[in-house]
Design a protein around this motif. Structure first.
Motif, PDB file in Angstrom:
ATOM      1  N   PRO A  91      13.089  64.965  -6.877  1.00  0.00           N
ATOM      2  CA  PRO A  91      11.833  65.446  -8.083  1.00  0.00           C
ATOM      3  C   PRO A  91      11.824  64.516  -9.313  1.00  0.00           C
ATOM      4  O   PRO A  91      10.767  64.067  -9.770  1.00  0.00           O
ATOM      5  CB  PRO A  91      12.484  66.859  -8.331  1.00  0.00           C
ATOM      6  N   PHE A  92      12.964  63.912  -9.559  1.00  0.00           N
ATOM      7  CA  PHE A  92      13.056  62.956 -10.786  1.00  0.00           C
ATOM      8  C   PHE A  92      14.097  61.882 -10.185  1.00  0.00           C
ATOM      9  O   PHE A  92      15.248  62.309 -10.463  1.00  0.00           O
ATOM     10  CB  PHE A  92      13.463  63.517 -12.324  1.00  0.00           C
ATOM     11  N   MET A  93      13.911  60.680  -9.924  1.00  0.00           N
ATOM     12  CA  MET A  93      14.786  59.746  -9.489  1.00  0.00           C
ATOM     13  C   MET A  93      15.192  59.106 -10.765  1.00  0.00           C
ATOM     14  O   MET A  93      14.467  57.965 -11.374  1.00  0.00           O
ATOM     15  CB  MET A  93      13.932  58.819  -8.572  1.00  0.00           C
ATOM     16  N   MET A  94      16.430  59.366 -11.288  1.00  0.00           N
ATOM     17  CA  MET A  94      16.688  58.676 -12.691  1.00  0.00           C
ATOM     18  C   MET A  94      17.832  57.490 -12.323  1.00  0.00           C
ATOM     19  O   MET A  94      18.963  58.041 -12.402  1.00  0.00           O
ATOM     20  CB  MET A  94      17.265  59.724 -13.381  1.00  0.00           C
ATOM     21  N   SER A  95      17.556  56.558 -11.930  1.00  0.00           N
ATOM     22  CA  SER A  95      18.425  55.315 -11.952  1.00  0.00           C
ATOM     23  C   SER A  95      17.417  54.142 -11.725  1.00  0.00           C
ATOM     24  O   SER A  95      16.452  53.989 -11.516  1.00  0.00           O
ATOM     25  CB  SER A  95      19.351  55.611 -10.562  1.00  0.00           C
ATOM     26  N   GLY A  96      18.346  53.083 -11.634  1.00  0.00           N
ATOM     27  CA  GLY A  96      17.612  51.685 -11.544  1.00  0.00           C
ATOM     28  C   GLY A  96      17.408  51.366 -10.383  1.00  0.00           C
ATOM     29  O   GLY A  96      17.763  51.868  -9.315  1.00  0.00           O
ATOM     30  N   ILE A  97      16.254  50.564 -10.084  1.00  0.00           N
ATOM     31  CA  ILE A  97      15.711  50.112  -8.747  1.00  0.00           C
ATOM     32  C   ILE A  97      16.912  49.531  -7.793  1.00  0.00           C
ATOM     33  O   ILE A  97      16.700  49.628  -6.739  1.00  0.00           O
ATOM     34  CB  ILE A  97      14.626  48.952  -8.997  1.00  0.00           C
ATOM     35  N   ALA A  98      17.913  48.866  -8.416  1.00  0.00           N
ATOM     36  CA  ALA A  98      18.840  48.084  -7.533  1.00  0.00           C
ATOM     37  C   ALA A  98      19.715  49.333  -6.980  1.00  0.00           C
ATOM     38  O   ALA A  98      20.329  49.400  -5.766  1.00  0.00           O
ATOM     39  CB  ALA A  98      19.750  47.211  -8.054  1.00  0.00           C
ATOM     40  N   ILE A  99      20.160  50.328  -7.678  1.00  0.00           N
ATOM     41  CA  ILE A  99      20.846  51.375  -7.417  1.00  0.00           C
ATOM     42  C   ILE A  99      20.086  51.985  -5.943  1.00  0.00           C
ATOM     43  O   ILE A  99      20.567  52.800  -5.124  1.00  0.00           O
ATOM     44  CB  ILE A  99      21.354  52.419  -8.410  1.00  0.00           C
ATOM     45  N   ILE A 100      18.694  52.493  -6.620  1.00  0.00           N
ATOM     46  CA  ILE A 100      17.888  53.036  -5.372  1.00  0.00           C
ATOM     47  C   ILE A 100      17.750  52.293  -4.252  1.00  0.00           C
ATOM     48  O   ILE A 100      18.118  52.882  -3.129  1.00  0.00           O
ATOM     49  CB  ILE A 100      16.426  52.953  -6.054  1.00  0.00           C
ATOM     50  N   GLU A 101      18.001  50.826  -4.284  1.00  0.00           N
ATOM     51  CA  GLU A 101      18.160  50.071  -2.841  1.00  0.00           C
ATOM     52  C   GLU A 101      19.469  50.407  -2.323  1.00  0.00           C
ATOM     53  O   GLU A 101      19.350  50.277  -1.094  1.00  0.00           O
ATOM     54  CB  GLU A 101      18.146  48.434  -3.410  1.00  0.00           C
ATOM     55  N   GLU A 102      20.697  50.375  -2.647  1.00  0.00           N
ATOM     56  CA  GLU A 102      21.674  50.744  -2.188  1.00  0.00           C
ATOM     57  C   GLU A 102      21.778  52.300  -1.703  1.00  0.00           C
ATOM     58  O   GLU A 102      22.086  52.440  -0.273  1.00  0.00           O
ATOM     59  CB  GLU A 102      22.951  50.821  -3.455  1.00  0.00           C
ATOM     60  N   ILE A 103      21.205  53.198  -2.211  1.00  0.00           N
ATOM     61  CA  ILE A 103      20.963  54.433  -1.590  1.00  0.00           C
ATOM     62  C   ILE A 103      19.978  54.254  -0.335  1.00  0.00           C
ATOM     63  O   ILE A 103      20.401  54.759   0.845  1.00  0.00           O
ATOM     64  CB  ILE A 103      20.462  55.470  -2.540  1.00  0.00           C
ATOM     65  N   ARG A 104      19.019  53.482  -0.605  1.00  0.00           N
ATOM     66  CA  ARG A 104      17.918  53.374   0.648  1.00  0.00           C
ATOM     67  C   ARG A 104      18.721  52.718   1.818  1.00  0.00           C
ATOM     68  O   ARG A 104      18.441  53.208   2.889  1.00  0.00           O
ATOM     69  CB  ARG A 104      16.847  52.672   0.048  1.00  0.00           C
ATOM     70  N   ASP A 105      19.611  51.678   1.650  1.00  0.00           N
ATOM     71  CA  ASP A 105      20.153  51.000   2.667  1.00  0.00           C
ATOM     72  C   ASP A 105      21.098  52.075   3.340  1.00  0.00           C
ATOM     73  O   ASP A 105      21.603  51.829   4.667  1.00  0.00           O
ATOM     74  CB  ASP A 105      21.120  49.908   2.140  1.00  0.00           C
ATOM     75  N   ALA A 106      21.758  52.833   2.471  1.00  0.00           N
ATOM     76  CA  ALA A 106      22.685  54.010   3.294  1.00  0.00           C
ATOM     77  C   ALA A 106      21.977  54.778   3.969  1.00  0.00           C
ATOM     78  O   ALA A 106      22.472  55.111   5.122  1.00  0.00           O
ATOM     79  CB  ALA A 106      23.323  54.605   1.834  1.00  0.00           C
ATOM     80  N   LEU A 107      20.963  55.219   3.764  1.00  0.00           N
ATOM     81  CA  LEU A 107      19.811  55.949   4.549  1.00  0.00           C
ATOM     82  C   LEU A 107      19.387  55.457   5.827  1.00  0.00           C
ATOM     83  O   LEU A 107      19.364  56.056   6.658  1.00  0.00           O
ATOM     84  CB  LEU A 107      18.782  56.323   3.596  1.00  0.00           C
ATOM     85  N   ILE A 108      19.181  54.092   5.705  1.00  0.00           N
ATOM     86  CA  ILE A 108      18.814  53.271   6.828  1.00  0.00           C
ATOM     87  C   ILE A 108      19.996  53.353   7.933  1.00  0.00           C
ATOM     88  O   ILE A 108      19.956  53.390   8.987  1.00  0.00           O
ATOM     89  CB  ILE A 108      18.442  51.880   6.396  1.00  0.00           C
ATOM     90  N   GLU A 109      21.109  52.939   7.245  1.00  0.00           N
ATOM     91  CA  GLU A 109      22.420  53.244   8.098  1.00  0.00           C
ATOM     92  C   GLU A 109      22.585  54.349   8.627  1.00  0.00           C
ATOM     93  O   GLU A 109      23.056  54.796  10.119  1.00  0.00           O
ATOM     94  CB  GLU A 109      23.571  52.747   7.270  1.00  0.00           C
TER      95      GLU A 109
END
Length: 581
Positions: free
Chosen positions: A100-118
């Motif tokens: 609902p509200f993604m409160m983080s920097g874009i590089a941290i989002i990238e880390e979470i995204r990579d974890a979801l891909i894995e």
């Protein structure tokens, strides 16, 4: 008599405060002892509702047991552990992602995204739903197998913008003159005090980093959605998505659903009938069902430096040179620690504080591998720490570089004399005794002294960067001058070695130390002891809420003022405070 009255008042206040603390402690113990153990059912779905700030590490507040709403943040470390544990957990069939509200920097989002891909490599599903997607929230959600939005929801995919706040007009009205000393065409951290708009150099670098980040984000969205990159760029550039139906029409989402329809979809994916009840476990509960403990005598120490760099001990939101130099030294002297990862999320700050920690990192690197892992930002003083490490890793959208120095001294004579009616007179023993006074303008000689110190600081920065990156000082100067780069650009110009996240840095540190897979990871600095953390939380929460209530929309400007107060001595700091939207 007055003394006894004051003493009794103080004693009464102390007794009352101690009683309140005792009540809170007893309450926490009662809540903890009454908590039922979490049971994970078969055929469960992990619910990740990212409605709190995602930071490097979770700050466990003792008050969370009594007041769940007081939970400060979600830790990137803990969140990734939960996602990757769920990948191997037979009882978890998939992830239901809400942002609902993604409160983080874009590089941290990238880390979470990579974890979801894995996580998806296991064959398990990821389903995303939200009533509203911000740019960052959608970037994260786009990796999902299916992306749904409320029929009346909105999705923001219209490119990135940066807002920079300028204070010159305010300072002019207050008759406060900023006296600035800097090196580098791009060292524009002082622009907010000198200008009412961006310089051409600052605009150039902002456009460059925004375009680099935007291109990376859109490229990954296109890949995840099975679309052509030019198609996604056209959607973003022309803002073709104005409502949920537009998002569906251009294939940015899969469908417009109400929440009950999403639940029906999840039931189908887990083999349930419509009348069956879903087994959904939220993140806070799921992380209590497993342990990430590893039994090994070898340690990879991750030292998390997040916040502005200042001299002294600092606090939970700053990188204090005394505290972090001590942590690095302890890791160097501990024989169980086989390698160190410096996790940096800092725009910089005090030059001398940065140099204090640089020295400890260099000493540690002489004895064991030291790897730098850059998060959202590792610029200026943040880069100063990284350049002492053996190898530097960054995300493609990390903000880094900004090799430059500045200092600023405010002349408040006009404000004191004309606004407050305060005058000052000084007696000094030497010609330069009043070098750092704020009650009158600096003389030409004083200005020459401070500019010389600034120039020397810049040359120190350049020489140490050249040493760390194994480049010539002239080669460093070409990409320095205060210029800011993304991680992807920094890889191309030699300021960064590898693109990757914190897990990549830890794996590399273990490999370089020779322990391979026989190691455990420990994060530092450790959280404060229970009672100290409790008292800190009570004091901090009360103070923050009072200030927010009193100042309302002006509270962010108070935080800016607090930053200005720390601009003492030479500064190695990111050349702008900006908000990317």
């Amino acid at each position: 008599m007055s003394f006894l009255k004051n003493m009794l008042s103080a004693l009464t206040a102390l007794i009352i405060f101690s009683g309140l603390v005792l009540v809170v402690v007893v309450g926490i113990v009662g809540v903890i002892s009454s908590e039922e153990p979490v049971t994970l059912e078969s055929n469960s779905i992990l619910h990740l509702k990212l409605n709190r700030q995602v930071g490097e590490l979770e700050k466990q507040s003792p008050l969370e047991g009594i007041f769940p709403a007081i939970a400060e943040n979600i830790g990137l470390k803990e969140l990734k552990e939960a996602i990757l544990n769920a990948k191997e957990d037979d009882k978890i069939k998939g992830i239901f992602l809400e942002t609902p509200f993604m409160m983080s920097g874009i590089a941290i989002i990238e880390e979470i995204r990579d974890a979801l891909i894995e996580f998806k490599d296991s064959g398990k599903f990821v389903i995303s739903y939200s009533e509203f997607y911000t740019e960052g929230a959608y970037y994260l959600a786009s990796v999902s197998d299916k992306v749904y939005i409320h029929p009346e929801g909105e999705l923001e995919l219209n490119g990135l913008a940066a807002n920079v706040t300028f204070f010159k007009g305010m300072l002019d009205k207050l008759e406060v003159e900023p006296q600035v000393f800097r090196v580098g065409d791009f060292k524009s951290a002082v622009e907010p005090f000198l200008r009412t708009d961006m310089s051409p150099e600052n605009r150039l670098q902002l456009e460059s980093i925004l375009n680099s980040i935007n291109d990376h984000v859109l490229s990954n969205i296109a890949e995840s959605r099975g679309m052509e990159l030019e198609q996604v760029k056209n959607i973003s550039n022309k803002m073709l998505i104005r409502n949920a139906q537009d998002a569906k029409r251009v294939n940015i989402i899969d469908d417009t659903y109400y929440l009950d329809q999403v639940y029906n979809e999840l039931k189908q994916l887990t083999g349930l009938e419509k009348e069956d009840e879903l087994e959904i476990i939220n993140y806070d509960k799921y992380k209590k069902t497993f342990s990430s403990y590893v039994n090994s005598k070898n340690v990879v120490a991750v030292i998390v430096a997040s916040g502005d760099i200042i001299s002294g001990k600092g606090d939970d939101n700053t990188v204090g040179s005394d505290k972090f130099a001590k942590e690095i030294r302890k890791a160097r002297e501990n024989d169980k620690v086989k390698a160190i990862v410096m996790r940096i999320n800092s725009p910089g700050g005090s030059f001398i504080a940065s140099d204090v920690m640089w020295r400890e990192i260099k000493l540690a690197a002489q004895e064991k591998p030291v790897i730098a892992s850059m998060s959202d930002v590792a610029a200026s003083g943040g880069y100063y720490l990284a350049m002492a490490c053996d190898t530097i890793l960054a995300q493609p959208n990390t903000i880094t570089g900004s090799i430059g120095i500045f200092s600023v001294i405010f002349n408040a004579q006009g404000f004191l004399n004309n606004k407050l009616g305060i005058t000052t007179e000084e007696v000094a023993t030497g010609e330069i005794s009043t070098l750092y006074t704020m009650s009158k303008p600096l003389s030409e000689e004083q200005q020459r002294i401070i500019q010389k110190n600034t120039d020397e600081g810049y040359e120190t920065f350049i020489s140490k960067a050249a040493e760390g990156r194994r480049m010539s000082p002239d080669a460093i100067k070409v990409i320095a001058s205060g210029r800011v780069w993304t991680g992807e650009q920094a890889l191309n110009n030699g300021l960064v070695d590898i693109l990757g996240g914190i897990d990549d840095a830890i794996t590399l540190a273990a490999e370089k130390s020779g322990v391979n897979e026989d190691y455990k990871v420990k994060y530092y600095p450790r959280q404060k002891p229970f009672i100290e953390q409790l008292l800190s939380d009570l004091e901090g929460e009360t103070k923050t809420r009072m200030m927010q209530e009193q100042l309302g929309q002006f509270y962010p400007y108070l935080k800016q003022y607090d930053k200005i107060k720390n601009l003492q001595g030479l500064q190695s700091r990111l050349p702008f405070d900006m908000t990317i939207q």
